[in-house]
Write an enzyme that holds these catalytic residues in place. Structure first.
Site, mmCIF file in Angstrom:
data_model
loop_
_atom_site.group_PDB
_atom_site.id
_atom_site.type_symbol
_atom_site.label_atom_id
_atom_site.label_comp_id
_atom_site.label_asym_id
_atom_site.label_seq_id
_atom_site.Cartn_x
_atom_site.Cartn_y
_atom_site.Cartn_z
ATOM 1 N N GLY A 50 0.843 -1.198 0.000
ATOM 2 C CA GLY A 50 0.000 0.000 0.000
ATOM 3 C C GLY A 50 0.874 1.242 0.000
ATOM 4 O O GLY A 50 1.850 1.309 0.735
ATOM 5 N N ARG A 82 0.889 -5.029 -5.651
ATOM 6 C CA ARG A 82 0.789 -6.275 -4.880
ATOM 7 C C ARG A 82 1.228 -7.362 -5.855
ATOM 8 O O ARG A 82 0.709 -7.436 -6.970
ATOM 9 C CB ARG A 82 -0.647 -6.525 -4.440
ATOM 10 C CG ARG A 82 -1.303 -5.313 -3.789
ATOM 11 C CD ARG A 82 -1.287 -5.375 -2.292
ATOM 12 N NE ARG A 82 -1.990 -4.238 -1.718
ATOM 13 C CZ ARG A 82 -1.762 -3.782 -0.513
ATOM 14 N NH1 ARG A 82 -0.869 -4.333 0.270
ATOM 15 N NH2 ARG A 82 -2.441 -2.754 -0.043
ATOM 16 N N ASP A 132 4.514 -4.372 6.240
ATOM 17 C CA ASP A 132 5.022 -5.656 6.758
ATOM 18 C C ASP A 132 5.166 -6.729 5.683
ATOM 19 O O ASP A 132 6.106 -7.528 5.724
ATOM 20 C CB ASP A 132 4.195 -6.143 7.952
ATOM 21 C CG ASP A 132 2.701 -6.164 7.667
ATOM 22 O OD1 ASP A 132 2.274 -5.771 6.567
ATOM 23 O OD2 ASP A 132 1.951 -6.594 8.566
ATOM 24 N N THR A 153 4.091 2.916 5.585
ATOM 25 C CA THR A 153 2.690 2.484 5.660
ATOM 26 C C THR A 153 1.954 3.449 6.583
ATOM 27 O O THR A 153 2.529 3.938 7.553
ATOM 28 C CB THR A 153 2.562 1.038 6.181
ATOM 29 O OG1 THR A 153 1.186 0.767 6.472
ATOM 30 C CG2 THR A 153 3.358 0.794 7.450
ATOM 31 N N ASP A 193 -0.413 2.568 8.454
ATOM 32 C CA ASP A 193 -0.990 1.804 9.566
ATOM 33 C C ASP A 193 -0.209 1.885 10.879
ATOM 34 O O ASP A 193 -0.731 1.538 11.940
ATOM 35 C CB ASP A 193 -1.115 0.321 9.182
ATOM 36 C CG ASP A 193 -2.169 0.091 8.114
ATOM 37 O OD1 ASP A 193 -2.968 1.003 7.865
ATOM 38 O OD2 ASP A 193 -2.189 -1.013 7.539
ATOM 39 N N ASP A 233 2.088 -0.101 11.875
ATOM 40 C CA ASP A 233 2.013 -1.457 12.433
ATOM 41 C C ASP A 233 3.313 -2.246 12.303
ATOM 42 O O ASP A 233 3.298 -3.468 12.289
ATOM 43 C CB ASP A 233 0.873 -2.239 11.744
ATOM 44 C CG ASP A 233 1.083 -2.356 10.240
ATOM 45 O OD1 ASP A 233 1.977 -1.685 9.697
ATOM 46 O OD2 ASP A 233 0.346 -3.140 9.605
ATOM 47 N N ARG A 272 -6.086 -2.532 9.995
ATOM 48 C CA ARG A 272 -6.701 -3.840 10.150
ATOM 49 C C ARG A 272 -6.208 -4.571 11.396
ATOM 50 O O ARG A 272 -6.961 -5.225 12.088
ATOM 51 C CB ARG A 272 -6.333 -4.633 8.897
ATOM 52 C CG ARG A 272 -7.016 -5.921 8.705
ATOM 53 C CD ARG A 272 -6.625 -6.486 7.370
ATOM 54 N NE ARG A 272 -7.112 -5.650 6.274
ATOM 55 C CZ ARG A 272 -7.519 -6.148 5.115
ATOM 56 N NH1 ARG A 272 -7.481 -7.441 4.906
ATOM 57 N NH2 ARG A 272 -7.952 -5.357 4.174
#
Ligand code: ATP
Length: 319
Positions: A11, A72, A103, A125, A127, A129, A171
């Site tokens: 992403g 992707r 990740d 990212t 996120d 994360d 997520r």
């Protein structure tokens, strides 16, 4: 080290361009050539690799997304595909690869490293994360987008005595939701790390209404529950109009904040420094405002991101 490659994968996130720029400019200042790979691991496999000059990264520091493109490419999980990718890098005489991504992208970089090809991972990212860093490139920009959305929803919710549910990205990681809840003054936050108890949330909203609040603002991470169905249930229970807003890809776009541009610039330059010092197979992070690096294999296999309990509790305390 004479030639390095750089790619963005997974992403996209605002600040990726600033990171590429920093890699290019820092490397060129040390006499190292830089090659840009189009569309992440897909372009690596297809040998879409081109030399980047100083001017290749002009006018990109302020732009969201990634000018190299991202993709992707699940086939990269196959060893034979990765071997062909390594052959492409070797054909161009590229000694090491900087991978900017989340990740999944780190996993690809780890596997290349395990196959003897040195990579440096930069956390790109929204996120937030990734283990081994307090902040990822793009998180701050996305956070500001979500905060602004909450501000706008608050205006209309307060006027109409309405309940707003805002679904944000993350997520597996509640950082965006928690930070946005605190920055935007949202009273309720639902994150994957803590699970979702609908009865608790409704009881809390009831409590807010009993206190005479004119609106209720819930931030909730994607994939926790169907927010439109949740809005209907809350509306049926409270009798107050309840609307869900899914922010979606809006959160990924836009010009990066100063904080993200600076973080990306520092990390990109640091990646080059590490490669010059002979480090390969590392991932870069920032902790206590210091740049740090970890073994990329160890980071993926053993390091965990601590959950920020303080941030989670803060929105509750300020309720
Ligand atoms: P974000 O979290 O922001 O979506 P990401 O980097 O986690 O970004 P992914 O789609 O999970 O996004 O991963 C990006 C790419 O990395 C994949 O499309 C694939 O090419 C590669 N990749 C992911 N997992 C692996 C793996 N286990 N082995 C090799 N390559 C992988």
């Amino acid at each position: 080290i004479k030639k390095i490659g750089v790619l963005t994968s997974g992403g996209d996130s605002p600040g990726m361009n600033a990171a590429i720029r920093a890699v290019v400019r820092a490397a060129l200042s040390k006499g190292i050539e830089v090659y840009g790979v189009r569309d992440g691991y897909l372009g690596l496999h297809q040998d879409r690799i081109e030399k980047l000059e100083r001017h290749s990264v002009s006018d990109v520091i302020n732009r969201g997304g990634t000018f190299l493109g991202s993709a992707r490419f699940p086939a990269f999980k196959e060893e034979s595909v990765r071997r062909e990718a390594i052959e492409n890098l070797k054909k161009h005489g590229i000694d090491a690869l900087v991978v900017i991504g989340g990740d999944g992208s780190y996993m690809g970089a780890k596997k290349l490293t395990e196959m003897g090809y040195p990579c440096i991972g930069l956390p790109g990212t929204i996120d937030n994360d990734i283990a081994g860093t307090s902040f990822t490139i793009g998180f701050d920009t996305a956070l500001n987008v979500v905060m602004e959305a909450i501000d706008r929803l608050r205006d209309t919710s307060t006027s109409h005595k309405r309940i707003s549910i805002v679904e944000v990205m993350g997520r597996h990681c509640g950082d965006l939701a928690m930070h946005a809840a605190v920055a935007g003054g949202a009273e309720f936050v639902v994150v994957p790390e803590k699970g979702f108890n609908k009865a608790d949330l409704i009881a809390q909203i009831d409590n807010g209404i009993a206190k005479g609040k004119r609106h209720a603002m819930v931030t909730i991470c994607e994939h926790v529950t169907d927010v439109n169905a949740l809005a209907k249930e809350i509306e049926a229970h409270t009798g107050l109009e309840t609307r869900a807003t899914i922010l979606g890809h809006i959160q990924r776009g836009g010009s990066p904040t100063a904080r993200d541009r600076i973080l990306a610039s520092r990390m990109g330059a640091y990646a080059v420094e590490l490669l010059m010092e002979g480090h390969g197979g590392r991932c870069v992070g920032i902790m206590k405002n210091q740049l740090v690096h970890h073994d990329i294999i160890d980071c993926i296999e053993n390091m965990k991101r601590p959950f920020d309990e303080e941030m989670f509790k803060l929105s509750d305390t300020l309720f």
